[in-house]
Design an enzyme around this catalytic site. Structure first.
Site, PDB file in Angstrom:
ATOM      1  N   ASP A  89       0.803  -1.218   0.000  1.00 49.09           N
ATOM      2  CA  ASP A  89       0.000   0.000   0.000  1.00 49.09           C
ATOM      3  C   ASP A  89       0.836   1.268   0.000  1.00 49.09           C
ATOM      4  OD1 ASP A  89       0.771  -0.816   2.582  1.00 49.09           O
ATOM      5  OD2 ASP A  89      -0.790   0.386   3.532  1.00 49.09           O
ATOM      6  N   GLU A 146      -0.433  -2.074   5.175  1.00 46.50           N
ATOM      7  CA  GLU A 146       0.563  -1.978   6.242  1.00 46.50           C
ATOM      8  C   GLU A 146       0.532  -0.621   6.933  1.00 46.50           C
ATOM      9  OE1 GLU A 146       3.861  -1.053   8.507  1.00 46.50           O
ATOM     10  OE2 GLU A 146       3.677  -0.093   6.554  1.00 46.50           O
TER      11      GLU A 146
END
Length: 401
Positions: A89, A146
């Protein structure tokens, strides 16, 4: 970049030949950043790249957008599993770079290098699928969310390690504070636990010209900002590490210069490494906030949320990773006593569930992580892939099945 050891030169050469492909993939991912659990295009592009690598299986939709690729070695396929993890991400940040591969999505960018992490793991997949010089199965985990979303925890909750029972798992993060080619880790805490704190002070509103008729929550908040700075200095042993930071305050209306508000809110973070220190700070913070507010005739509540545990390397796996890194780049280029960071990382959840280690890969540069001019250093892509592949080859050696 530092030269590699002679023993590792052949493997690195094969990955260096694929550098152009890895750079192209990394820059493509950089241009299409997506937030946690929204990495649909990212996951689709990674599936395409992994299929081209020749991996044996791809499992998608784990924790919504996460995926796992399996590569079976020459022997013992499926019997002994070792995991490698990369995060996918991006961050909600407006990029200020002006190169061709800058973010094409306003307000989002890969400011932490997850694009590079994914490209390096694809590079490792390419090498491992071509050579298969290991006994067992490599489990390549591409994790969503994350950056504050707990993607690792969600993957575990959805049965990641039940479906793929790895004996150990490793992750690597680029580190601008180390020169390119340097590798760093330690045999204990790598990153701190991260807790979120929101303090709400309830007072009694009134006119700024008649403060004696009100209970000013802004005054209480001011005293709290100062008072919480004593929590670490006067409660935590000097040999331990902890941080309490109040980072935001909201109270009243900036246009209402003579109105004392009813409420004030403070938001911040607490960082620590030891569970007992974490509990101490939560207890003392709550008591301090309530007591200070009471002293002014106000009341206050603390909303304390534990987001991530500390990222703790298991000693045996850290020792193993140090040995692999030294084999790859030479002992002089490995810092096996890297100081821990007060930042946090949700790979910590995976290390709570399985033995493993978290490593830093130096990339140099003057721009740190989470900054609008950050960019991953493409020169370290082959080295990162080589390190990940070596963890598998040496963690699942032929002849040990």
């Amino acid at each position: 970049m530092q030269s590699l050891s002679s023993a590792a030169a052949g493997r690195y050469l094969r990955l260096s030949e694929a550098k152009g492909e890895l750079v192209a993939l990394r820059r493509e991912l950089h241009a299409m950043p997506e937030l946690g659990f929204e990495e649909r295009r990212t996951a689709a592009r990674l599936v395409e790249a992994l299929k081209a690598c020749g991996v044996d299986e791809i499992h998608t939709g784990i924790a919504r957008t996460g995926l796992v690729a399996l590569i079976h070695g020459q022997a013992g396929a499926g019997e002994r599993l070792l995991g490698l993890r990369a995060d996918m991400d991006a961050l909600p940040l407006q990029e200020q770079n002006d190169f061709a591969w800058r973010s094409a999505t306003s307000g989002l960018m890969h400011a932490c290098g997850h694009d590079g992490h994914c490209a390096m793991l694809v590079g490792a997949a390419r090498y491992l699928a071509q050579t298969r010089r290991f006994a067992g199965t490599a489990v390549l985990v591409f994790q969503p969310g994350e950056e504050g979303y707990g993607g690792a925890k969600e993957m575990i909750a959805e049965g990641l390690f039940d479906r793929f029972p790895v004996r150990a798992i490793y992750a690597m993060h680029n580190w601008p504070h180390l020169p390119p080619g340097k590798i760093g880790l330690n045999r204990g805490a790598m990153m701190a636990a991260a807790d979120r704190v929101q303090i709400t002070v309830q007072g009694r509103g009134g006119h700024g010209a008649h403060p004696h008729l009100s209970i000013d929550p802004v005054l209480v908040a001011g005293h709290l900002i100062t008072a919480v700075q004593s929590l670490v200095s006067r409660n935590v042993a000097p040999v331990d590490q902890a941080v309490v930071s109040l980072c935001a305050m909201a109270a009243g209306d900036g246009a209402a210069f003579s109105v004392i508000p009813e409420l004030a809110r403070l938001t911040g973070t607490v960082r620590s490494f030891k569970p007992e220190v974490q509990q101490l700070l939560e207890d003392r913070l709550t008591r301090l906030v309530e007591s200070v507010a009471l002293g002014f005739g106000a009341s206050a509540t603390v909303d304390y949320k534990r987001l991530y545990p500390a990222t703790i390397n298991s000693e045996a796996e850290a020792d193993f990773a140090v040995g692999v890194a030294r084999w790859l780049v030479g002992a002089e280029n490995v810092d096996d006593q890297l100081p821990p960071s007060m930042g946090s990382e949700d790979f910590a959840f995976m290390l709570q569930a399985r033995p493993g280690a978290y490593l830093r890969l130096g990339q140099g540069g003057v721009c740190g992580l989470h900054q609008p001019r950050y960019d991953f250093n493409d020169e370290v892509l082959p080295l990162g892939s080589a390190l990940l592949a070596a963890l598998v080859e040496q963690g699942l050696p032929l002849g040990s099945e």
